[in-house]
Design an enzyme around this catalytic site. Structure first.
Site, PDB file in Angstrom:
ATOM      1  N   MET A  27       0.817  -1.208   0.000  1.00  0.00           N
ATOM      2  CA  MET A  27       0.000   0.000   0.000  1.00  0.00           C
ATOM      3  C   MET A  27       0.850   1.256   0.000  1.00  0.00           C
ATOM      4  SD  MET A  27      -3.026  -1.059  -0.306  1.00  0.00           S
ATOM      5  CE  MET A  27      -3.869   0.506  -0.092  1.00  0.00           C
ATOM      6  N   GLU A  31      -1.715  -3.405  10.578  1.00  0.00           N
ATOM      7  CA  GLU A  31      -2.888  -3.056  11.382  1.00  0.00           C
ATOM      8  C   GLU A  31      -2.724  -3.494  12.834  1.00  0.00           C
ATOM      9  OE1 GLU A  31      -6.368  -1.701   9.509  1.00  0.00           O
ATOM     10  OE2 GLU A  31      -4.401  -0.776   9.459  1.00  0.00           O
ATOM     11  N   LYS A  68       0.965   1.399  15.376  1.00  0.00           N
ATOM     12  CA  LYS A  68       0.489   2.636  14.760  1.00  0.00           C
ATOM     13  C   LYS A  68       0.566   3.814  15.737  1.00  0.00           C
ATOM     14  CE  LYS A  68      -2.599   0.745  11.202  1.00  0.00           C
ATOM     15  NZ  LYS A  68      -2.027   1.405  10.001  1.00  0.00           N
ATOM     16  N   SER A  73      -7.478   0.263   7.523  1.00  0.00           N
ATOM     17  CA  SER A  73      -8.688  -0.255   6.899  1.00  0.00           C
ATOM     18  C   SER A  73      -9.835  -0.390   7.890  1.00  0.00           C
ATOM     19  CB  SER A  73      -8.415  -1.636   6.285  1.00  0.00           C
ATOM     20  OG  SER A  73      -7.395  -1.581   5.333  1.00  0.00           O
ATOM     21  N   HIS A 125      -8.147   6.115   3.586  1.00  0.00           N
ATOM     22  CA  HIS A 125      -8.114   4.696   3.257  1.00  0.00           C
ATOM     23  C   HIS A 125      -8.060   4.492   1.747  1.00  0.00           C
ATOM     24  CE1 HIS A 125     -10.461   0.627   3.263  1.00  0.00           C
ATOM     25  NE2 HIS A 125      -9.159   0.452   3.100  1.00  0.00           N
ATOM     26  N   ASN A 148      -6.272  -1.342  -2.847  1.00  0.00           N
ATOM     27  CA  ASN A 148      -5.233  -2.038  -3.602  1.00  0.00           C
ATOM     28  C   ASN A 148      -5.838  -2.680  -4.854  1.00  0.00           C
ATOM     29  OD1 ASN A 148      -2.718  -3.185  -4.139  1.00  0.00           O
ATOM     30  ND2 ASN A 148      -3.140  -4.993  -2.935  1.00  0.00           N
TER      31      ASN A 148
END
Length: 291
Positions: A17, A96, A101, A121, A142, A145
């Site tokens: 991503m 994630e 994060k 996501s 967001h 892909n």
């Protein structure tokens, strides 16, 4: 703010991503720094950019000079702390995991960007904003892909996200030649919930022997005109990513997002889809690509 003001972009993470986001920003004429501490992944990023530029030239989408200029606009640094201060925009695109994060977003906020976004996501933007010194400048952004093909970007507004931040994010998305939609901060937002529920049901169908992976995907493509089937798309996204999102949404929304045992077993076996060379389908071995 106009697109001309978005003249300094950084992307955190050189995975699938992150590379896609960097590529489309560079294609739009913006200089982009990609933060990737892993040397192997950084080399993979450079290879993907070279291959994608070569493909665009081969299809007549870019000429050689334009392709060379695009590649030069993307640079690599090893750490968030190596980024210049007060960039126009930093987009975090790492795995994630909330703890990871939060750490990275706090370090990004210390660079004082005008806008800070997470490409999550499914994770709560309000939860992630706790790491940010000025949550008014923070939102979810967001992407989908493959980033260079899919025209939608989902903007996720947290409780503190300002109108000015949303407006700037919309300008950025439009500059990329994409469209945006705005959703409030509900786990899974809009698109991840719709996409994931179809993918999990396809996995359960495969698990119970309803049909082969190829035929389940053909049903989706031929009957509903989806560009790619849910199992092939899961391979592209990454089965580990699918599993992480399913567990996140199961905790919030309940049993309907419970990951099938098949998915759990495949991730445990290292069958992650495109990134590992094997998932629901066989893919080229990524370790055998030429540099």
């Amino acid at each position: 703010m106009t697109s001309d003001d978005l003249n300094s972009i950084a992307v955190i993470g050189g995975g699938t991503m992150g590379v896609g986001i960097a590529y489309v920003a560079a294609l739009a004429g913006m200089p982009v720094a990609v933060v990737e501490p892993d040397n192997g992944r950084a080399e993979g990023m450079r290879r993907t950019i070279r291959d994608t530029v070569a493909s665009a030239i081969g299809r007549g989408k870019l000429d050689q000079a334009g392709g060379d200029a695009l590649a030069r606009r993307i640079t690599h640094v090893a750490a968030v702390e190596d980024l210049a201060a007060e960039l126009s925009l930093i987009i975090e695109s790492i795995p994630e995991r909330v703890d990871l994060k939060l750490d990275v977003l706090a370090r990004c906020a210390a660079r004082r960007p005008r806008l800070l976004a997470s490409n999550t996501s499914a994770l709560s933007i309000d939860r992630l904003s706790q790491a940010v010194s000025d949550p008014g400048t923070f939102l979810g952004m967001h992407f989908f892909n493959p980033v260079w093909s899919i025209k939608l970007v989902e903007l996720v507004r947290g409780a503190a996200t300002s109108e000015a931040t949303l407006a700037t994010a919309r300008v950025f998305v439009a500059a990329l030649g994409k469209e945006s939609l705005t959703v409030r901060d509900v786990p899974g937002f809009a698109t991840s919930r719709l996409d994931l529920i179809a993918s999990l049901e396809a996995m359960r169908m495969l698990e119970s022997g309803v049909a082969s992976a190829a035929d389940i995907d053909r049903a989706s493509v031929l009957a509903y005109r989806h560009p790619v089937g849910p199992l092939r798309l899961s391979d592209i996204v990454g089965l580990d990513v699918r599993l992480d999102i399913a567990r996140t949404l199961e905790a919030v929304h309940g049993e309907r997002f419970r990951p099938p045992q098949l998915l759990i077993d495949m991730v445990a076996e290292g069958k992650l889809g495109v990134k590992s060379g094997h998932g629901f389908f066989a893919w080229p071995d990524p370790s055998r690509k030429e540099a």
